[in-house]
Design an enzyme around this catalytic site. Structure first.
Site, mmCIF file in Angstrom:
data_model
loop_
_atom_site.group_PDB
_atom_site.id
_atom_site.type_symbol
_atom_site.label_atom_id
_atom_site.label_comp_id
_atom_site.label_asym_id
_atom_site.label_seq_id
_atom_site.Cartn_x
_atom_site.Cartn_y
_atom_site.Cartn_z
ATOM 1 N N THR A 97 0.833 -1.197 0.000
ATOM 2 C CA THR A 97 0.000 0.000 0.000
ATOM 3 C C THR A 97 0.867 1.247 0.000
ATOM 4 O O THR A 97 2.001 1.224 0.486
ATOM 5 C CB THR A 97 -0.983 0.009 1.185
ATOM 6 O OG1 THR A 97 -1.963 1.041 0.957
ATOM 7 C CG2 THR A 97 -0.305 0.230 2.528
ATOM 8 N N THR A 98 0.333 2.332 -0.567
ATOM 9 C CA THR A 98 1.048 3.600 -0.648
ATOM 10 C C THR A 98 0.729 4.425 0.595
ATOM 11 O O THR A 98 -0.427 4.820 0.780
ATOM 12 C CB THR A 98 0.570 4.397 -1.895
ATOM 13 O OG1 THR A 98 0.338 3.488 -2.975
ATOM 14 C CG2 THR A 98 1.568 5.463 -2.283
ATOM 15 N N GLY A 197 2.003 2.688 -9.396
ATOM 16 C CA GLY A 197 1.332 3.905 -9.850
ATOM 17 C C GLY A 197 1.236 3.903 -11.361
ATOM 18 O O GLY A 197 1.772 3.018 -12.038
ATOM 19 N N HIS A 224 7.105 -2.484 -10.489
ATOM 20 C CA HIS A 224 6.230 -2.651 -11.661
ATOM 21 C C HIS A 224 7.120 -2.354 -12.864
ATOM 22 O O HIS A 224 7.662 -1.248 -12.968
ATOM 23 C CB HIS A 224 5.073 -1.667 -11.610
ATOM 24 C CG HIS A 224 3.982 -2.084 -10.679
ATOM 25 N ND1 HIS A 224 4.180 -2.262 -9.337
ATOM 26 C CD2 HIS A 224 2.673 -2.380 -10.912
ATOM 27 C CE1 HIS A 224 3.047 -2.644 -8.777
ATOM 28 N NE2 HIS A 224 2.114 -2.723 -9.705
ATOM 29 N N GLU A 227 4.941 -2.449 -17.691
ATOM 30 C CA GLU A 227 3.462 -2.544 -17.731
ATOM 31 C C GLU A 227 2.924 -1.813 -18.958
ATOM 32 O O GLU A 227 1.845 -2.105 -19.460
ATOM 33 C CB GLU A 227 2.870 -1.960 -16.436
ATOM 34 C CG GLU A 227 1.436 -2.402 -16.184
ATOM 35 C CD GLU A 227 0.857 -1.884 -14.866
ATOM 36 O OE1 GLU A 227 1.514 -1.088 -14.176
ATOM 37 O OE2 GLU A 227 -0.277 -2.291 -14.547
ATOM 38 N N ASP A 302 -3.230 -8.611 -8.240
ATOM 39 C CA ASP A 302 -3.033 -7.182 -8.486
ATOM 40 C C ASP A 302 -4.069 -6.375 -7.697
ATOM 41 O O ASP A 302 -3.749 -5.773 -6.678
ATOM 42 C CB ASP A 302 -3.126 -6.876 -9.994
ATOM 43 C CG ASP A 302 -2.399 -5.600 -10.377
ATOM 44 O OD1 ASP A 302 -1.780 -4.995 -9.504
ATOM 45 O OD2 ASP A 302 -2.439 -5.215 -11.572
ATOM 46 N N ASP A 303 -5.314 -6.380 -8.190
ATOM 47 C CA ASP A 303 -6.381 -5.600 -7.560
ATOM 48 C C ASP A 303 -7.666 -6.437 -7.611
ATOM 49 O O ASP A 303 -8.483 -6.275 -8.525
ATOM 50 C CB ASP A 303 -6.579 -4.295 -8.331
ATOM 51 C CG ASP A 303 -5.324 -3.426 -8.324
ATOM 52 O OD1 ASP A 303 -4.963 -2.928 -7.250
ATOM 53 O OD2 ASP A 303 -4.695 -3.270 -9.389
HETATM 54 C C1 6MZ Z 1 0.483 0.174 -11.223
HETATM 55 C C2 6MZ Z 1 -1.041 0.057 -9.510
HETATM 56 C C3 6MZ Z 1 -1.803 -0.903 -10.225
HETATM 57 O O1 6MZ Z 1 -1.431 1.740 -2.642
HETATM 58 O O2 6MZ Z 1 -3.578 2.971 -2.381
HETATM 59 N N1 6MZ Z 1 -1.672 0.274 -8.345
HETATM 60 N N2 6MZ Z 1 0.088 0.580 -10.004
HETATM 61 N N3 6MZ Z 1 -0.196 -0.719 -11.960
HETATM 62 C C4 6MZ Z 1 -1.340 -1.271 -11.518
HETATM 63 N N4 6MZ Z 1 -2.007 -2.145 -12.350
HETATM 64 C C5 6MZ Z 1 -3.378 -2.112 -12.612
HETATM 65 N N5 6MZ Z 1 -2.852 -1.262 -9.456
HETATM 66 C C6 6MZ Z 1 -2.747 -0.537 -8.310
HETATM 67 O O3 6MZ Z 1 -3.499 0.851 -3.729
HETATM 68 C C7 6MZ Z 1 -3.849 1.492 -4.928
HETATM 69 C C8 6MZ Z 1 -2.619 2.027 -5.631
HETATM 70 O O4 6MZ Z 1 -1.796 0.938 -6.082
HETATM 71 C C9 6MZ Z 1 -1.193 1.253 -7.330
HETATM 72 C C10 6MZ Z 1 -1.650 2.662 -7.704
HETATM 73 O O5 6MZ Z 1 -0.680 3.584 -7.248
HETATM 74 C C11 6MZ Z 1 -2.936 2.810 -6.896
HETATM 75 O O6 6MZ Z 1 -3.265 4.151 -6.614
HETATM 76 P P1 6MZ Z 1 -2.919 1.634 -2.451
HETATM 77 O O7 6MZ Z 1 -3.314 0.763 -1.301
#
Ligand code: 6MZ
Length: 362
Positions: A97-98, A197, A224, A227, A302-303
């Site tokens: 996390t950021t 990011g 990363h 990408e 990833d997410d």
């Molecule tokens: C690059 C990504 C990402 O840090 O606020 N983030 N960065 N590539 C990706 N691929 C899709 N997916 C997420 O989580 C959200 C943050 O993670 C990074 C981005 O900076 C995003 O704002 P946190 O917990």
């Protein structure tokens, strides 16, 4: 239960704010809508939208950050995200996390991270080891014995380690501040640094001083990398020798060669790559080439929230798309142990978890 859910798994590339349940995001949006901070109906369809370009994903993150960035909510989402991964038998999770600063609500990068750690402490559905808070063997034995006596199920346990992300929008100074915070929080389960990011924003040279400092201090580093097409960045990133990289999509031939020689493990995020159209079709995903070459790689989400997936789903997808059976997928998950940013004791315990699960594999 399907094998891809029941088998133990290792998650090494999960962004906290990308892994939030839709139901939680909607609830948070409703509350902010009632307070007049946002217009709920505008936000609802953005949250529920399924396919997004990479650019749209980063706009969504800006929205998610509006919904989540207060201490109480950060604690809540951390707890929920860990419990969600544990519920699908993730045995080891590296959550990134950021750290965020928001003067208007008295949030510093440090207090943001304290709220994250509070979320780890709040995990109650499973046993958690995040470094300072270890599984108490006796308690675990007691709970296993009790649970076995009651309904034959063992209480789940999960290892969690934290990575602090540097956002590509940040300055060198802000990135160094994040590294210093990681060093301060080593005793609280922070093991490394991630560079992430929007990949079309920022330059490698901005982050290099912070990353070099982190490397010198012995923090683990994952980047990363590739990408989006960026010929000026991929090679210097590989030369830097991070412990892992994420994505590795847009590589030139020489860069593939360098990656394979260096054996830097790759965090593979199939659904993310397909949904953002970074890869046009799963049949041409570089997973196949790396897998056939026995290059170290780990399947990751990833997410999970943003891309409506789960780690189990990524295993199922890889199995179906690449024709890999249950045993091959199990071995793939198990090989992930070698790529984690934790010590031998944790690795050994994970080996035992996989060994015991292997006996039930038929
Ligand atoms: C690059 C990504 C990402 O840090 O606020 N983030 N960065 N590539 C990706 N691929 C899709 N997916 C997420 O989580 C959200 C943050 O993670 C990074 C981005 O900076 C995003 O704002 P946190 O917990």
């Amino acid at each position: 239960m399907k094998w891809w859910v029941s088998m133990p798994k290792i998650e090494l590339h999960a962004h906290l704010n990308g892994s939030i349940r839709d139901s939680t995001l909607l609830e948070l949006a409703r509350v902010l809508g009632e307070k007049g901070v946002i217009v709920f109906s505008d936000v609802e369809h953005v949250i529920m939208k399924n396919d997004r370009s990479l650019g749209e994903v980063f706009k969504l993150f800006d929205l998610i950050h509006i919904l989540t960035t207060d201490h109480k909510t950060v604690t809540r989402i951390t707890k929920e995200v860990v419990e969600d991964f544990a519920s699908e038998n993730v045995a080891y999770l590296e959550l990134r996390t950021t750290p965020k600063k928001n003067d208007s609500i008295g949030m510093s990068k440090h207090s943001y991270m304290e709220a994250v750690v509070e979320g780890l402490r709040a995990v109650s559905a499973v046993d958690i080891d995040f470094g300072p808070h270890k599984f108490n063997t006796q308690d675990s034995l007691n709970s296993i014995a009790m649970n076995d006596a009651c309904d034959g199920t063992k209480r789940k346990k999960i290892y969690v380690r934290l990575l602090l992300s540097i956002d590509r929008r940040e300055t060198t100074e802000a990135a160094i501040e994040t590294v210093k915070l990681a060093l301060e929080m080593r005793d609280l389960g922070v093991v490394g640094i991630d560079l992430s990011g929007n990949p079309v924003v920022g330059e490698w040279k901005t982050f290099l001083p912070a990353l070099k400092f982190a490397q010198k201090q012995g923090l683990y580093i994952t980047l990363h990398c590739g990408e989006v097409p960026n010929c000026q960045e991929v090679q210097p990133m590989l030369d830097f020798l991070p412990q892992r990289i994420g994505h590795a999509i847009f590589f030139e031939e020489e860069e593939w060669r360098q990656l394979k020689t260096s054996k830097i493990p790759v965090e593979i995020c199939l659904t993310s790559n397909i949904k953002t159209e970074s890869i046009s079709s799963i049949d041409i995903h570089h997973f196949v080439d790396l897998y056939n070459d026995k290059h170290p790689l780990v399947l990751c989400t990833d997410d999970a929230g943003v891309f409506s997936t789960s780690l189990s789903n990524e295993y199922k997808l890889a199995s179906t798309a690449f024709g890999l059976g249950k045993r091959e997928m199990f071995e793939l998950a198990r090989n992930g142990i070698e790529c984690i940013f934790a010590g031998d004791e944790v690795k050994q315990d994970l080996v035992e978890t996989f060994d015991s699960a292997a006996k039930k594999l038929n």
